[in-house]
Design an enzyme around this catalytic site. Structure first.
Site, PDB file in Angstrom:
ATOM      1  N   CYS A  55       2.647 -27.366  14.120  1.00  0.00           N
ATOM      2  CA  CYS A  55       3.815 -27.886  13.404  1.00  0.00           C
ATOM      3  C   CYS A  55       3.435 -29.100  12.550  1.00  0.00           C
ATOM      4  CB  CYS A  55       4.892 -28.331  14.397  1.00  0.00           C
ATOM      5  SG  CYS A  55       5.578 -27.024  15.405  1.00  0.00           S
ATOM      6  N   GLU A  57       4.887 -31.970  12.456  1.00  0.00           N
ATOM      7  CA  GLU A  57       4.974 -33.241  13.179  1.00  0.00           C
ATOM      8  C   GLU A  57       3.664 -33.571  13.890  1.00  0.00           C
ATOM      9  OE1 GLU A  57       7.074 -30.731  13.165  1.00  0.00           O
ATOM     10  OE2 GLU A  57       9.147 -31.345  13.495  1.00  0.00           O
TER      11      GLU A  57
HETATM   12  N1  THU Z   1       7.777 -25.855  12.477  1.00  0.00           N
HETATM   13  C1  THU Z   1       7.383 -27.131  12.215  1.00  0.00           C
HETATM   14  O1  THU Z   1       6.360 -27.354  11.560  1.00  0.00           O
HETATM   15  N2  THU Z   1       8.141 -28.145  12.696  1.00  0.00           N
HETATM   16  C2  THU Z   1       9.313 -27.977  13.367  1.00  0.00           C
HETATM   17  O2  THU Z   1       9.943 -28.954  13.729  1.00  0.00           O
HETATM   18  C3  THU Z   1       9.797 -26.630  13.678  1.00  0.00           C
HETATM   19  C4  THU Z   1       8.917 -25.513  13.271  1.00  0.00           C
HETATM   20  C5  THU Z   1       6.979 -24.745  11.909  1.00  0.00           C
HETATM   21  C6  THU Z   1       6.233 -23.906  12.892  1.00  0.00           C
HETATM   22  C7  THU Z   1       6.091 -22.616  12.107  1.00  0.00           C
HETATM   23  O3  THU Z   1       4.955 -22.727  11.253  1.00  0.00           O
HETATM   24  C8  THU Z   1       7.326 -22.553  11.256  1.00  0.00           C
HETATM   25  O4  THU Z   1       7.853 -23.879  11.226  1.00  0.00           O
HETATM   26  C9  THU Z   1       8.395 -21.611  11.786  1.00  0.00           C
HETATM   27  O5  THU Z   1       8.688 -21.862  13.103  1.00  0.00           O
END
Ligand code: THU
Length: 130
Positions: A55, A57
């Site tokens: 993710c 974050e």
């Molecule tokens: N994702 C993030 O990068 N941060 C979040 O807070 C929620 C989800 C990403 C993970 C994945 O690559 C895509 O969003 C869909 O879930």
């Protein structure tokens, strides 16, 4: 309210354009401001083995820690979702390692802003030292 956070929000939007999300097509940008005022960005980086994706974050946090910064004042998260999205559970636990009370600014694609904190989103992290 937005003025105070405009720099970190802009940084998160700039980063979001660099997200690598060919599987979900959901680009996320994060920006983490250190206590010194430096901003580290992160994006989601996906993988064809989906579970290996990371993710935005955690990307931002790992970038900051890799550069020697461990104290933070804000995290901003942006995406193309109209409603602001909140960090996933895994990211909450990882962020809590460094600051269980981290202020968090969540911004939707239409500019909707939610101001919250890790304390509010994740009040009881796992910790060996509790
Ligand atoms: N994702 C993030 O990068 N941060 C979040 O807070 C929620 C989800 C990403 C993970 C994945 O690559 C895509 O969003 C869909 O879930």
């Amino acid at each position: 309210m937005r003025g105070k956070y405009s720099e970190i929000i802009n940084a998160a939007w700039q980063a979001q354009r660099r997200a690598y999300a060919p599987y979900s097509h959901f680009a996320v940008g994060a920006a983490l401001q250190t206590k010194e005022g430096k901003i580290f960005c992160g994006v989601n980086v996906e993988n064809s083995a989906y579970g290996l994706s990371i993710c935005a974050e955690r990307s931002a946090l790992f970038s900051a820690v890799s550069s020697g910064y461990r104290e933070f004042s804000f995290l901003a998260v942006v995406s193309d979702s109209a409603r602001p999205i909140r960090p996933c559970g895994a990211c909450r636990q990882v962020l809590a390692e460094f600051d269980a009370e981290l202020p968090i600014i969540l911004v939707g694609s239409n500019g909707e802003v939610e101001i919250t904190s890790l304390m509010e989103l994740f009040p009881q992290p796992f910790s060996l030292t509790r």
